[in-house]
Scaffold this active site. Structure first.
Site, mmCIF file in Angstrom:
data_model
loop_
_atom_site.group_PDB
_atom_site.id
_atom_site.type_symbol
_atom_site.label_atom_id
_atom_site.label_comp_id
_atom_site.label_asym_id
_atom_site.label_seq_id
_atom_site.Cartn_x
_atom_site.Cartn_y
_atom_site.Cartn_z
ATOM 1 N N ALA A 82 45.995 34.323 22.627
ATOM 2 C CA ALA A 82 44.671 33.695 22.682
ATOM 3 C C ALA A 82 43.576 34.642 22.219
ATOM 4 O O ALA A 82 43.467 35.764 22.720
ATOM 5 C CB ALA A 82 44.373 33.214 24.098
ATOM 6 N N GLY A 84 43.702 41.749 25.936
ATOM 7 C CA GLY A 84 44.843 42.305 25.203
ATOM 8 C C GLY A 84 44.829 41.909 23.735
ATOM 9 O O GLY A 84 45.077 42.733 22.853
ATOM 10 N N CYS A 85 44.526 40.655 23.469
ATOM 11 C CA CYS A 85 44.517 40.161 22.091
ATOM 12 C C CYS A 85 43.378 40.791 21.297
ATOM 13 O O CYS A 85 43.517 41.062 20.103
ATOM 14 C CB CYS A 85 44.445 38.643 22.064
ATOM 15 N N THR A 86 42.255 41.043 21.967
ATOM 16 C CA THR A 86 41.132 41.706 21.304
ATOM 17 C C THR A 86 41.515 43.143 20.948
ATOM 18 O O THR A 86 41.270 43.609 19.829
ATOM 19 C CB THR A 86 39.875 41.667 22.190
ATOM 20 N N ALA A 130 43.942 43.014 17.969
ATOM 21 C CA ALA A 130 43.243 42.637 16.732
ATOM 22 C C ALA A 130 42.397 43.793 16.212
ATOM 23 O O ALA A 130 42.384 44.068 15.004
ATOM 24 C CB ALA A 130 42.389 41.400 16.968
#
Length: 158
Positions: free
Chosen positions: A40, A45-47, A50
């Site tokens: 998401a 974590g995804c930030t 990325a």
């Protein structure tokens, strides 16, 4: 759930990017592409993941790799994520989860000790011929880019 193995043809896909344009795996034929799958946009974590790819994208590009992120987020949410984090590579939307399922990156997983169904953070490297060069499942968000670079023999700055 089917898991991809090195040497297999990468399942083809066409997905929308953050701007609504159609992007296909075949667009990358003739060059190597890192496809990273994350649960998401705009979560911690995804930030982190990325931004790690963003900060090292030029180094991967110099070694011949394109970088693409895929999640089940809508193109509108991806556009906000791209803008907020100044991401320089395409983020693709797989709201139907067809591509994620074809790559074995959606299904049962453990989350805090419970079995849930969702996106399995994964990374795939597809070679110039469209074959899977590397398939890594259950990747950790933090440290993943450095680990991937090491596996690919790409030197990142210390």
């Amino acid at each position: 759930m089917t898991r991809l193995e090195p040497g297999q043809p990468a399942p083809d896909w066409t997905l929308q990017d953050a701007e609504g344009a159609q992007v296909s795996l075949s667009d990358y034929r003739g060059r190597k592409v890192i496809i990273y799958v994350y649960p998401a946009a705009m979560t911690p974590g995804c930030t982190k993941q990325a931004c790690d790819f963003r900060d090292n994208e030029a180094i991967f590009a110099k070694e011949g790799y394109a970088v693409v992120g895929v999640s089940p987020d809508s193109p509108a949410k991806l556009a906000k994520f791209v803008e907020k984090e100044s991401l320089s590579f395409p983020l693709l939307s797989d709201e139907s989860k067809e591509m994620l399922e074809a790559y074995g990156a959606y299904g049962e997983k453990k989350n805090y000790g419970k079995t849930v169904v969702g996106v399995i953070r994964s990374t795939f490297v597809v070679d110039e011929e469209g074959l899977i060069e590397l398939a890594k499942y259950n990747a950790k968000a933090t440290g993943h880019v450095a680990s991937l670079a090491k596996q690919l023999g790409v030197e990142l700055p210390a």
